[in-house]
Design an enzyme around this catalytic site. Sequence first.
Site, PDB file in Angstrom:
ATOM      1  N   LEU A  26       2.694   0.112  -1.776  1.00 52.80           N
ATOM      2  CA  LEU A  26       4.158  -0.255  -1.956  1.00 52.80           C
ATOM      3  C   LEU A  26       4.472  -1.641  -1.527  1.00 52.80           C
ATOM      4  O   LEU A  26       5.425  -2.376  -1.979  1.00 52.80           O
ATOM      5  CB  LEU A  26       4.831   0.516  -1.109  1.00 52.80           C
ATOM      6  N   GLY A  27       3.593  -2.281  -0.769  1.00 51.33           N
ATOM      7  CA  GLY A  27       4.070  -3.631  -0.282  1.00 51.33           C
ATOM      8  C   GLY A  27       2.872  -4.150   0.651  1.00 51.33           C
ATOM      9  O   GLY A  27       1.887  -3.460   1.143  1.00 51.33           O
ATOM     10  N   GLY A  29       2.354  -7.417   3.995  1.00 52.92           N
ATOM     11  CA  GLY A  29       2.706  -8.515   4.464  1.00 52.92           C
ATOM     12  C   GLY A  29       1.662  -9.186   5.563  1.00 52.92           C
ATOM     13  O   GLY A  29       0.448  -8.872   5.086  1.00 52.92           O
ATOM     14  N   GLY A  32      -0.024  -6.195   7.613  1.00 55.31           N
ATOM     15  CA  GLY A  32      -0.651  -4.914   7.071  1.00 55.31           C
ATOM     16  C   GLY A  32      -0.233  -4.721   5.598  1.00 55.31           C
ATOM     17  O   GLY A  32       0.571  -5.403   4.909  1.00 55.31           O
ATOM     18  N   GLU A  33      -0.508  -3.537   5.284  1.00 51.56           N
ATOM     19  CA  GLU A  33      -0.256  -3.039   3.906  1.00 51.56           C
ATOM     20  C   GLU A  33       0.623  -1.791   4.013  1.00 51.56           C
ATOM     21  O   GLU A  33       0.337  -0.816   5.064  1.00 51.56           O
ATOM     22  CB  GLU A  33      -1.517  -2.562   3.144  1.00 51.56           C
ATOM     23  N   VAL A  34       1.213  -1.497   2.941  1.00 46.38           N
ATOM     24  CA  VAL A  34       2.119   0.069   2.857  1.00 46.38           C
ATOM     25  C   VAL A  34       1.662   0.536   1.431  1.00 46.38           C
ATOM     26  O   VAL A  34       1.776  -0.050   0.545  1.00 46.38           O
ATOM     27  CB  VAL A  34       3.637  -0.390   3.004  1.00 46.38           C
ATOM     28  N   LYS A  53       1.397   2.964   6.638  1.00 49.51           N
ATOM     29  CA  LYS A  53       1.503   1.662   7.105  1.00 49.51           C
ATOM     30  C   LYS A  53       0.393   1.235   7.830  1.00 49.51           C
ATOM     31  O   LYS A  53       0.032   1.771   8.816  1.00 49.51           O
ATOM     32  CB  LYS A  53       2.912   1.192   7.846  1.00 49.51           C
ATOM     33  N   ASP A 147      13.508  -6.584  11.589  1.00 51.67           N
ATOM     34  CA  ASP A 147      13.062  -7.400  10.113  1.00 51.67           C
ATOM     35  C   ASP A 147      14.138  -6.858   9.288  1.00 51.67           C
ATOM     36  O   ASP A 147      13.639  -6.106   8.055  1.00 51.67           O
ATOM     37  CB  ASP A 147      11.681  -6.541   9.905  1.00 51.67           C
TER      38      ASP A 147
END
Length: 153
Positions: A26-27, A29, A32-34, A53, A147
């Site tokens: 999903l994404g 940053g 981390g990753e989602v 997450k 955020d």
Amino acid sequence: MGQVMASSLALGTIVGHGRYRLAARLGEGAFGEVFRAEQLGPGGRKQRDVVLKILHAQWAREAEVVRRFEREFMAQFRVEHEHVARMLEQGRLENGTPFLVIEYLVGRSFRLLLDDGPVEPTRVAALLAPIAAALEAAHQRGVVHRDIKPENL
């Protein structure tokens, strides 16, 4: 603080000691990753979709980053509101990397809505009212969301 890392986790990988199968990325940053993941029950059967997450492995060695990641779980866990995704669990991957399990909600992000073009002011107001109510619920529990951006709404 750091650059975004490429994922070493392939879709279809089962993590969390056999409890979750990674289904879609999903994404990502800096920290981390989602993923959308399938929570697995007895016999490896899918029970439901959740969000995982996962902290980047490089940050899993940084005690302060891990503490902040785990505080995120505790902070959001305290907030109960119909417009806030529920925190379900926190855990560690087989290699010790921390992860959070979050309720998976179906819908479009505010970012996708904005990317479609101008939004009527009445629609914006209708969408912002529940967001404000969710933030108020968080603030009443002493939680400050650090955020707020269209991608997270």
